[in-house]
Design a protein around this motif. Structure first.
Motif, PDB file in Angstrom:
ATOM      1  N   GLN A 202       0.831  -1.201   0.000  1.00  0.00           N
ATOM      2  CA  GLN A 202       0.000   0.000   0.000  1.00  0.00           C
ATOM      3  C   GLN A 202       0.864   1.249   0.000  1.00  0.00           C
ATOM      4  O   GLN A 202       0.511   2.265  -0.627  1.00  0.00           O
ATOM      5  CB  GLN A 202      -0.935  -0.001   1.209  1.00  0.00           C
ATOM      6  N   ALA A 203       2.003   1.200   0.689  1.00  0.00           N
ATOM      7  CA  ALA A 203       2.906   2.357   0.717  1.00  0.00           C
ATOM      8  C   ALA A 203       3.415   2.681  -0.678  1.00  0.00           C
ATOM      9  O   ALA A 203       3.469   3.854  -1.074  1.00  0.00           O
ATOM     10  CB  ALA A 203       4.074   2.086   1.666  1.00  0.00           C
ATOM     11  N   ARG A 204       3.771   1.653  -1.430  1.00  0.00           N
ATOM     12  CA  ARG A 204       4.243   1.892  -2.803  1.00  0.00           C
ATOM     13  C   ARG A 204       3.116   2.429  -3.678  1.00  0.00           C
ATOM     14  O   ARG A 204       3.318   3.335  -4.494  1.00  0.00           O
ATOM     15  CB  ARG A 204       4.805   0.600  -3.397  1.00  0.00           C
ATOM     16  N   ILE A 205       1.912   1.847  -3.518  1.00  0.00           N
ATOM     17  CA  ILE A 205       0.766   2.339  -4.295  1.00  0.00           C
ATOM     18  C   ILE A 205       0.525   3.815  -4.001  1.00  0.00           C
ATOM     19  O   ILE A 205       0.331   4.621  -4.926  1.00  0.00           O
ATOM     20  CB  ILE A 205      -0.490   1.506  -3.974  1.00  0.00           C
ATOM     21  N   ASP A 206       0.557   4.202  -2.733  1.00  0.00           N
ATOM     22  CA  ASP A 206       0.335   5.602  -2.361  1.00  0.00           C
ATOM     23  C   ASP A 206       1.397   6.507  -2.983  1.00  0.00           C
ATOM     24  O   ASP A 206       1.085   7.601  -3.487  1.00  0.00           O
ATOM     25  CB  ASP A 206       0.349   5.750  -0.839  1.00  0.00           C
ATOM     26  N   ASP A 207       2.657   6.073  -2.972  1.00  0.00           N
ATOM     27  CA  ASP A 207       3.745   6.861  -3.568  1.00  0.00           C
ATOM     28  C   ASP A 207       3.539   7.032  -5.069  1.00  0.00           C
ATOM     29  O   ASP A 207       3.716   8.129  -5.614  1.00  0.00           O
ATOM     30  CB  ASP A 207       5.096   6.192  -3.305  1.00  0.00           C
ATOM     31  N   GLU A 208       3.170   5.933  -5.744  1.00  0.00           N
ATOM     32  CA  GLU A 208       2.990   5.992  -7.196  1.00  0.00           C
ATOM     33  C   GLU A 208       1.800   6.874  -7.571  1.00  0.00           C
ATOM     34  O   GLU A 208       1.846   7.602  -8.565  1.00  0.00           O
ATOM     35  CB  GLU A 208       2.794   4.574  -7.756  1.00  0.00           C
ATOM     36  N   VAL A 209       0.736   6.818  -6.787  1.00  0.00           N
ATOM     37  CA  VAL A 209      -0.436   7.662  -7.065  1.00  0.00           C
ATOM     38  C   VAL A 209      -0.075   9.134  -6.862  1.00  0.00           C
ATOM     39  O   VAL A 209      -0.472   9.991  -7.662  1.00  0.00           O
ATOM     40  CB  VAL A 209      -1.623   7.251  -6.188  1.00  0.00           C
ATOM     41  N   ARG A 210       0.687   9.447  -5.821  1.00  0.00           N
ATOM     42  CA  ARG A 210       1.107  10.839  -5.613  1.00  0.00           C
ATOM     43  C   ARG A 210       1.968  11.325  -6.783  1.00  0.00           C
ATOM     44  O   ARG A 210       1.796  12.459  -7.256  1.00  0.00           O
ATOM     45  CB  ARG A 210       1.889  10.961  -4.302  1.00  0.00           C
ATOM     46  N   ARG A 211       2.873  10.492  -7.229  1.00  0.00           N
ATOM     47  CA  ARG A 211       3.717  10.882  -8.377  1.00  0.00           C
ATOM     48  C   ARG A 211       2.859  11.084  -9.625  1.00  0.00           C
ATOM     49  O   ARG A 211       3.058  12.042 -10.389  1.00  0.00           O
ATOM     50  CB  ARG A 211       4.770   9.802  -8.633  1.00  0.00           C
ATOM     51  N   SER A 212       1.882  10.180  -9.837  1.00  0.00           N
ATOM     52  CA  SER A 212       0.992  10.306 -10.988  1.00  0.00           C
ATOM     53  C   SER A 212       0.165  11.591 -10.900  1.00  0.00           C
ATOM     54  O   SER A 212      -0.017  12.301 -11.902  1.00  0.00           O
ATOM     55  CB  SER A 212       0.071   9.090 -11.062  1.00  0.00           C
ATOM     56  N   ASP A 213      -0.335  11.907  -9.718  1.00  0.00           N
ATOM     57  CA  ASP A 213      -1.129  13.126  -9.546  1.00  0.00           C
ATOM     58  C   ASP A 213      -0.302  14.366  -9.844  1.00  0.00           C
ATOM     59  O   ASP A 213      -0.785  15.321 -10.468  1.00  0.00           O
ATOM     60  CB  ASP A 213      -1.672  13.209  -8.116  1.00  0.00           C
TER      61      ASP A 213
END
Length: 346
Positions: A202-213
């Motif tokens: 979940q931590a990686r998913i959150d990081d990737e979503v922030r980068r995508s945003d």
């Protein structure tokens, strides 16, 4: 002792020679079979046409039987640097079309296999005009039946084909393979689907979503590539020409064009598609075409986004050997036959 040693040596040499001969025979047999497996019942003609000042080099693949005029399927590529046959990947479906009495027209993207230009300089509207130029070129061909011209498009072509079909009277049918509806929603779906497939934390998913945003924000603000790199640092993984391509196209949505399509549509959806949200695609195609155009939906539970069998795509070795020795078997069961039957009914 010397005599026995000599005999054993000669026997060893004889066995070794036999093994070498057997391996050569197997190798020659494999090469012959691979050549047979990759021989298609097609008559391919190298062609070129103009889209304004842009020259486009391509292939017209016709049935080997009959004299025409033949119906015509115009292929519209998905994303990536593709040549006219997609390095041979398209030939099994070209053959399926030929067996239904149809020729196939396809071309290299700009910058591929000697065609001038750079496909990353294109907007989706540029790609629409390119497909329309291909159809206009086909009108000069006496071996094409202009009452049976249609479009095949995969993936990114989902933002091209509906617009061409809606505004070009020549188009009498559409085959849509794994098309998306909205660029930004498709990108987010793809990101999350790939992370889930990779069993990301979940931590990686959150990081990737922030980068995508953050990337989306920069694109919508019209940031330059230099500004993108400065903002994301090492996480900025798009080269300059790809950044420019995304800036041109991020706002595209197929909905309005789909609502104007009035020709029969065959929609083909994969069961293991991490690129496109097939549930959304099917819902929107049914909503936007319902009552206005004939829609046939086909699902391929064992297929990946490219319509290659998922069990084969998951193994590089299986993909390699299937492509060499049984290329028609790369595709999910029914994929080629369903297209042939759809065309035969036009």
């Amino acid at each position: 002792m010397k005599l026995g040693s000599t005999m054993r040596r000669h026997r060893g040499l004889t066995i070794g020679a036999a093994i070498v001969a057997l391996l050569l025979l197997v190798g020659v047999g494999a090469a012959v079979y691979a050549d047979y497996a990759n021989t298609y019942d097609l008559d391919e003609e190298r062609i070129a046409f103009q889209d304004g000042a842009q020259r486009l080099d391509g292939v017209l693949a016709k049935p080997t039987r009959g004299h025409g005029p033949y119906g015509l399927v115009v292929l519209v590529h998905g994303d990536g640097a593709m040549n006219a046959t997609n390095d041979g990947f398209y030939r099994p479906q070209m053959e399926a079309y030929a067996r239904a009495g149809y020729a196939t027209l396809s071309w290299n993207k700009p910058g591929v296999d000697g065609t001038p230009g750079n496909w990353l300089d294109q907007s989706m509207d540029d790609r629409v005009r390119e497909a329309e130029a291909a159809i206009a070129w086909s009108r000069s061909r006496p071996d094409v039946d202009h009452a049976r011209v249609g479009l095949w498009g995969a993936s990114q072509a989902g933002w091209v084909v509906p617009k061409v079909a809606a505004r070009t009277p020549d188009v009498r049918f559409v085959i849509a393979v794994s098309p998306a509806i909205n660029w930004l929603r498709q990108g987010r779906y793809n990101l999350l689907a790939e992370l889930r497939a990779d069993h990301a934390s979940q931590a990686r998913i959150d990081d990737e979503v922030r980068r995508s945003d953050r990337t989306r924000q920069l694109i919508q603000e019209g940031a330059t590539h230099e500004q993108y790199r400065a903002a994301l640092g090492d996480a900025a993984d798009m080269p300059a020409d790809r950044w420019a391509f995304v800036r041109k196209n991020f706002a595209v949505d197929a909905s309005a064009d789909l609502a104007r399509v009035r020709v029969p549509v065959l929609l083909m959806l994969a069961g293991h598609d991490v690129n496109v949200d097939v549930a959304e695609t099917e819902t929107e195609y049914r909503r936007l075409l319902g009552g206005r155009a004939e829609l046939t939906v086909r699902h391929y539970p064992g297929a990946a986004h490219s319509m290659v069998r998922k069990d084969i795509e998951d193994s590089r070795l299986d993909t390699y050997f299937t492509a060499i020795f049984a290329p028609r078997d790369l595709f999910a069961p029914g994929y080629l036959g369903d297209q042939r039957r759809f065309l035969a009914g036009r």
